[in-house]
Design a protein around this motif. Structure first.
Motif, PDB file in Angstrom:
ATOM      1  N   LYS A  48       3.212  10.159  -8.506  1.00  0.00           N
ATOM      2  CA  LYS A  48       3.693  10.005  -9.550  1.00  0.00           C
ATOM      3  C   LYS A  48       5.759   9.871  -9.489  1.00  0.00           C
ATOM      4  CE  LYS A  48       1.040  13.162 -12.066  1.00  0.00           C
ATOM      5  NZ  LYS A  48       0.372  14.922 -12.405  1.00  0.00           N
ATOM      6  N   PHE A  49       5.867   9.313  -8.494  1.00  0.00           N
ATOM      7  CA  PHE A  49       7.408   9.035  -7.906  1.00  0.00           C
ATOM      8  C   PHE A  49       7.458   7.076  -9.402  1.00  0.00           C
ATOM      9  CE2 PHE A  49       6.963  11.374  -4.345  1.00  0.00           C
ATOM     10  CZ  PHE A  49       7.569  12.105  -3.946  1.00  0.00           C
ATOM     11  N   SER A  50       8.292   7.858  -9.836  1.00  0.00           N
ATOM     12  CA  SER A  50       8.927   6.392 -10.849  1.00  0.00           C
ATOM     13  C   SER A  50       9.086   5.537  -9.783  1.00  0.00           C
ATOM     14  CB  SER A  50       9.341   6.988 -11.740  1.00  0.00           C
ATOM     15  OG  SER A  50      11.014   7.437 -11.620  1.00  0.00           O
ATOM     16  N   SER A  51       8.205   4.229 -10.627  1.00  0.00           N
ATOM     17  CA  SER A  51       9.120   2.696 -10.002  1.00  0.00           C
ATOM     18  C   SER A  51      11.100   2.957  -9.964  1.00  0.00           C
ATOM     19  CB  SER A  51       9.046   1.565 -11.079  1.00  0.00           C
ATOM     20  OG  SER A  51       7.456   1.525 -11.004  1.00  0.00           O
ATOM     21  N   GLU A  52      11.744   2.969 -10.472  1.00  0.00           N
ATOM     22  CA  GLU A  52      12.896   3.360 -10.012  1.00  0.00           C
ATOM     23  C   GLU A  52      13.550   4.389  -8.798  1.00  0.00           C
ATOM     24  OE1 GLU A  52      11.403   3.795 -13.105  1.00  0.00           O
ATOM     25  OE2 GLU A  52      11.885   2.029 -13.842  1.00  0.00           O
ATOM     26  N   THR A  53      12.317   5.984  -8.451  1.00  0.00           N
ATOM     27  CA  THR A  53      12.909   6.320  -7.675  1.00  0.00           C
ATOM     28  C   THR A  53      12.240   5.961  -6.330  1.00  0.00           C
ATOM     29  OG1 THR A  53      12.499   8.047  -9.093  1.00  0.00           O
ATOM     30  CG2 THR A  53      12.043   8.782  -7.390  1.00  0.00           C
ATOM     31  N   VAL A  54      11.535   4.605  -6.606  1.00  0.00           N
ATOM     32  CA  VAL A  54      10.629   4.152  -4.943  1.00  0.00           C
ATOM     33  C   VAL A  54      12.135   3.132  -4.852  1.00  0.00           C
ATOM     34  CG1 VAL A  54       8.687   3.250  -4.434  1.00  0.00           C
ATOM     35  CG2 VAL A  54       8.066   4.765  -5.554  1.00  0.00           C
ATOM     36  N   ALA A  55      12.100   2.109  -5.717  1.00  0.00           N
ATOM     37  CA  ALA A  55      13.605   1.335  -5.802  1.00  0.00           C
ATOM     38  C   ALA A  55      14.401   1.686  -4.638  1.00  0.00           C
ATOM     39  CB  ALA A  55      13.471   1.147  -6.196  1.00  0.00           C
ATOM     40  N   SER A  56      15.105   3.507  -4.829  1.00  0.00           N
ATOM     41  CA  SER A  56      16.088   3.991  -4.310  1.00  0.00           C
ATOM     42  C   SER A  56      15.701   4.746  -3.501  1.00  0.00           C
ATOM     43  CB  SER A  56      16.590   4.805  -6.077  1.00  0.00           C
ATOM     44  OG  SER A  56      17.415   5.568  -5.643  1.00  0.00           O
ATOM     45  N   ALA A  82       0.707  -0.916   0.041  1.00  0.00           N
ATOM     46  CA  ALA A  82      -0.054  -0.199  -0.316  1.00  0.00           C
ATOM     47  C   ALA A  82       0.850   1.075  -0.484  1.00  0.00           C
ATOM     48  CB  ALA A  82      -0.764   0.280   0.657  1.00  0.00           C
ATOM     49  N   ARG A  83       1.630   1.107   0.545  1.00  0.00           N
ATOM     50  CA  ARG A  83       2.884   2.534   0.681  1.00  0.00           C
ATOM     51  C   ARG A  83       3.822   2.649  -0.370  1.00  0.00           C
ATOM     52  NH1 ARG A  83       4.283   0.028   6.990  1.00  0.00           N
ATOM     53  NH2 ARG A  83       2.685   0.453   7.357  1.00  0.00           N
ATOM     54  N   VAL A  84       3.560   1.700  -1.343  1.00  0.00           N
ATOM     55  CA  VAL A  84       4.596   1.944  -2.305  1.00  0.00           C
ATOM     56  C   VAL A  84       3.658   2.269  -2.975  1.00  0.00           C
ATOM     57  CG1 VAL A  84       5.062   0.711  -4.504  1.00  0.00           C
ATOM     58  CG2 VAL A  84       5.818  -0.148  -2.173  1.00  0.00           C
ATOM     59  N   ASN A  85       2.324   1.589  -3.035  1.00  0.00           N
ATOM     60  CA  ASN A  85       1.237   2.064  -3.977  1.00  0.00           C
ATOM     61  C   ASN A  85       1.334   3.684  -4.124  1.00  0.00           C
ATOM     62  OD1 ASN A  85       0.954  -0.368  -5.827  1.00  0.00           O
ATOM     63  ND2 ASN A  85      -0.756  -0.761  -3.716  1.00  0.00           N
ATOM     64  N   TYR A  86       1.370   4.006  -3.436  1.00  0.00           N
ATOM     65  CA  TYR A  86       0.984   6.035  -2.768  1.00  0.00           C
ATOM     66  C   TYR A  86       2.002   6.402  -3.076  1.00  0.00           C
ATOM     67  CZ  TYR A  86       0.788  10.157  -0.614  1.00  0.00           C
ATOM     68  OH  TYR A  86       0.574  11.608   0.003  1.00  0.00           O
ATOM     69  N   LEU A  87       2.847   6.000  -2.642  1.00  0.00           N
ATOM     70  CA  LEU A  87       4.296   7.003  -3.617  1.00  0.00           C
ATOM     71  C   LEU A  87       4.319   7.115  -5.652  1.00  0.00           C
ATOM     72  CD1 LEU A  87       7.390   5.538  -1.365  1.00  0.00           C
ATOM     73  CD2 LEU A  87       5.787   7.358  -1.133  1.00  0.00           C
ATOM     74  N   HIS A  92      13.856   2.973   6.497  1.00  0.00           N
ATOM     75  CA  HIS A  92      13.026   3.276   7.208  1.00  0.00           C
ATOM     76  C   HIS A  92      11.248   3.620   6.792  1.00  0.00           C
ATOM     77  CE1 HIS A  92      15.762   2.732  10.231  1.00  0.00           C
ATOM     78  NE2 HIS A  92      15.330   2.576  11.345  1.00  0.00           N
ATOM     79  N   LEU A  93      11.381   3.921   5.186  1.00  0.00           N
ATOM     80  CA  LEU A  93      10.568   4.962   4.359  1.00  0.00           C
ATOM     81  C   LEU A  93       9.203   4.050   4.639  1.00  0.00           C
ATOM     82  CD1 LEU A  93       8.828   6.999   3.423  1.00  0.00           C
ATOM     83  CD2 LEU A  93      10.287   5.898   0.617  1.00  0.00           C
ATOM     84  N   LEU A  94       9.301   2.834   4.231  1.00  0.00           N
ATOM     85  CA  LEU A  94       8.009   1.549   4.371  1.00  0.00           C
ATOM     86  C   LEU A  94       7.417   1.192   6.025  1.00  0.00           C
ATOM     87  CD1 LEU A  94       9.182  -0.380   0.922  1.00  0.00           C
ATOM     88  CD2 LEU A  94       7.939   1.561   1.222  1.00  0.00           C
ATOM     89  N   ASN A  95       8.252   2.104   6.782  1.00  0.00           N
ATOM     90  CA  ASN A  95       7.919   2.017   7.898  1.00  0.00           C
ATOM     91  C   ASN A  95       6.970   2.297   8.387  1.00  0.00           C
ATOM     92  OD1 ASN A  95      10.358  -0.469   8.225  1.00  0.00           O
ATOM     93  ND2 ASN A  95       9.113  -0.415  10.160  1.00  0.00           N
ATOM     94  N   PHE A  96       6.400   3.754   7.621  1.00  0.00           N
ATOM     95  CA  PHE A  96       5.278   5.041   8.291  1.00  0.00           C
ATOM     96  C   PHE A  96       4.125   5.017   6.820  1.00  0.00           C
ATOM     97  CE2 PHE A  96       9.779   7.172   8.397  1.00  0.00           C
ATOM     98  CZ  PHE A  96       9.287   6.454   9.720  1.00  0.00           C
ATOM     99  N   SER A  97       2.876   5.271   7.683  1.00  0.00           N
ATOM    100  CA  SER A  97       2.105   4.527   6.744  1.00  0.00           C
ATOM    101  C   SER A  97       1.854   5.843   5.985  1.00  0.00           C
ATOM    102  CB  SER A  97       0.591   4.895   7.826  1.00  0.00           C
ATOM    103  OG  SER A  97       1.037   6.499   8.335  1.00  0.00           O
ATOM    104  N   VAL A  98       0.567   5.220   4.819  1.00  0.00           N
ATOM    105  CA  VAL A  98       0.859   5.913   3.717  1.00  0.00           C
ATOM    106  C   VAL A  98      -0.010   7.947   5.030  1.00  0.00           C
ATOM    107  CG1 VAL A  98      -1.749   6.821   2.113  1.00  0.00           C
ATOM    108  CG2 VAL A  98      -0.307   4.329   2.829  1.00  0.00           C
ATOM    109  N   LYS A  99      -0.559   7.725   5.721  1.00  0.00           N
ATOM    110  CA  LYS A  99      -1.160   8.567   6.260  1.00  0.00           C
ATOM    111  C   LYS A  99       0.166   9.999   6.802  1.00  0.00           C
ATOM    112  CE  LYS A  99      -4.425  11.323   9.726  1.00  0.00           C
ATOM    113  NZ  LYS A  99      -5.224  11.053  10.899  1.00  0.00           N
ATOM    114  N   ARG A 100       1.485   8.871   7.536  1.00  0.00           N
ATOM    115  CA  ARG A 100       1.551  10.108   7.559  1.00  0.00           C
ATOM    116  C   ARG A 100       3.393  10.775   6.152  1.00  0.00           C
ATOM    117  NH1 ARG A 100       6.488   8.038  12.506  1.00  0.00           N
ATOM    118  NH2 ARG A 100       7.747   9.837  12.333  1.00  0.00           N
ATOM    119  N   ILE A 101       3.556   9.562   5.411  1.00  0.00           N
ATOM    120  CA  ILE A 101       3.898  10.359   4.404  1.00  0.00           C
ATOM    121  C   ILE A 101       3.272  11.171   3.541  1.00  0.00           C
ATOM    122  CG2 ILE A 101       5.347   9.059   1.743  1.00  0.00           C
ATOM    123  CD1 ILE A 101       4.870   6.570   2.818  1.00  0.00           C
ATOM    124  N   ASP A 102       2.000  10.933   3.774  1.00  0.00           N
ATOM    125  CA  ASP A 102       0.989  12.049   3.183  1.00  0.00           C
ATOM    126  C   ASP A 102       1.564  13.742   3.591  1.00  0.00           C
ATOM    127  OD1 ASP A 102      -0.844  13.152   0.408  1.00  0.00           O
ATOM    128  OD2 ASP A 102      -1.787  13.616   2.784  1.00  0.00           O
TER     129      ASP A 102
END
Length: 422
Positions: A239-247, A230-235, A254-264
């Motif tokens: 409009k973050f590209s797949s390569e950017t998300v992987a980077s 769900a967090r990857v899908n939100y990023l 720790h990025l994927l430990n945060f909820s979607v609401k916190r990242i937003d």
């Protein structure tokens, strides 16, 4: 009936034995007393004279002989009593077996079974010599240490820890964190660890980054796959590209430990505070993804320092942050020290610092040594409108040998000698 009679005999025999023992004790005590008295008389405490002494010694010898004979008789009688008691006990055992034990004959034991039992007993003998091959083949059941201060004591016992070490995970760093060691020991590699590693691989994270991610964020192994997806899908929806998300995941574990609401909320904070467009905000966060993971207080403080203490305008701050996002997380003391040397010692105005913001991210000692060396040579000129202009970008980015040959027009040995004089 036989058993009852045997018990009655034993009791009566015990009483007789007790009585005889008591009689023997009284007689021995009498002999000892008489012997002591005789010894006193023989020493001449009360009676003196050669004839009396001879009679006393003779009487003492008679008492000792009587005592020795009585002792021998007692020991012989006691031995006979013990033998008689043992015979009665055997009679009681036979009578008990005849009364209580089943009358069926036991199953005969075959010779083969006896030989097998003997072989099995001999197989585990601690005194038997074995060959080196047999010694190596002996398997010892594994057991987890009950308590330890280091995870290395569990590596040979835990498949999960062994596989993590093979991946390159630093167990020493993990055991410094509270509750991480017990958490890892409870995980199963096939059901807990392997699916998360496959997920990271599917989103584009390289295998070589697995050890870095787990070493810095082992709790990603406890996150559910649904939340991670769900967090990857939100990023990606931002409009973050797949390569950017992987980077971003590779450099900010720790990025994927945060909820979607916190990242937003973090995305909205940077866009509002810096008054940037969505594209520029994505650019900053893609280059420095730990801005989404760390505390916001240092970022707010640095923005105030740049505006109030350093005197930069809002548009200048925007330009500096877009060019060098690390300014937002830089140490406050280091940031003010570098600016003070640039602006007050080197006399570089704000607009030039804004034009070359990389100078704020350089090491203070490097900047100071090079400026003082140029000043010693009479070449410290940073105004682009004057001749012999030296760019701030080249001043801090060039290696030492290039700096000496192209900017200072001196040898590297001269520069090193000057550094020793500082």
């Amino acid at each position: 009936m036989a058993a009852a009679c045997a018990q009655l005999c034993l009791r009566s025999r015990g009483l007789c034995s007790t009585a005889s023992t008591w009689q023997h004790y009284l007689q021995v005590r009498h002999c000892i007393i008489v012997t002591k008295e005789s010894a006193k008389i023989s020493n001449g405490l009360f009676i003196s004279g050669s004839h009396t002494g001879f009679q006393t010694r003779l009487k003492w010898k008679q008492q000792m002989c009587h005592y020795n004979d009585f002792t021998a008789k007692y020991l012989t009688t006691k031995a006979k009593e013990n033998k008689y008691t043992e015979d009665l006990s055997r009679t009681d055992i036979v009578a008990y077996k005849a009364t209580h034990m089943p009358t069926t004959d036991p199953q005969p034991i075959s010779q083969n079974k006896i030989s097998l039992d003997l072989d099995a007993a001999g197989e585990f003998s601690a005194l038997e010599e074995i060959s080196d091959e047999e010694a190596v083949s002996i398997s010892i059941p594994s057991s987890m240490p009950s308590a330890s201060t280091s995870l290395r004591d569990y590596v040979d016992k835990s498949e999960t820890l062994a596989k993590l070490v093979q991946l390159g995970v630093n167990l020493f760093k993990l055991e410094q964190k509270p509750n991480v060691g017990s958490m890892l020991l409870r995980l199963d590699f096939n059901t807990d660890v392997a699916p998360r590693l496959l997920f990271l691989k599917e989103i584009g994270v390289e295998d070589s980054r697995f050890s870095y991610i787990i070493t810095h964020n082992p709790f990603i192994l406890t996150e559910s796959l649904e939340n991670l997806q769900a967090r990857v899908n939100y990023l990606k929806s931002k409009k973050f590209s797949s390569e950017t998300v992987a980077s971003m995941v590779s450099r900010a574990p720790h990025l994927l430990n945060f909820s979607v609401k916190r990242i937003d909320n973090r995305l909205a904070f940077y866009q509002q505070q810096l008054k940037l467009s969505a594209s520029n905000t994505r650019n900053i966060l893609a280059r420095l993804p730990r801005l989404l993971c760390g505390s916001l207080e240092p970022v707010k403080e640095n923005l105030k320092v740049c505006q109030i203490e350093l005197g930069f305008k809002e548009n200048e701050i925007q330009h500096i942050v877009i060019a060098v996002p690390k300014v937002l997380t830089a140490n406050k003391r280091k940031l003010t020290q570098t600016f003070d040397f640039l602006h007050n010692t080197m006399k570089v105005p704000h607009y030039l610092i804004t034009k070359f913001p990389q100078v704020l991210n350089t090491k203070y000692l490097r900047l100071r040594e090079r400026h003082l060396f140029l000043e010693y040579l009479g070449k410290a000129q940073y105004d682009p409108t004057l001749p012999n202009y030296i760019s701030l970008d080249r001043l801090v980015s060039l290696p030492d040998d290039t700096f000496c040959t192209e900017l200072a027009l001196a040898t590297l040995e001269d520069f090193y000698l000057f550094q020793k004089m500082l």
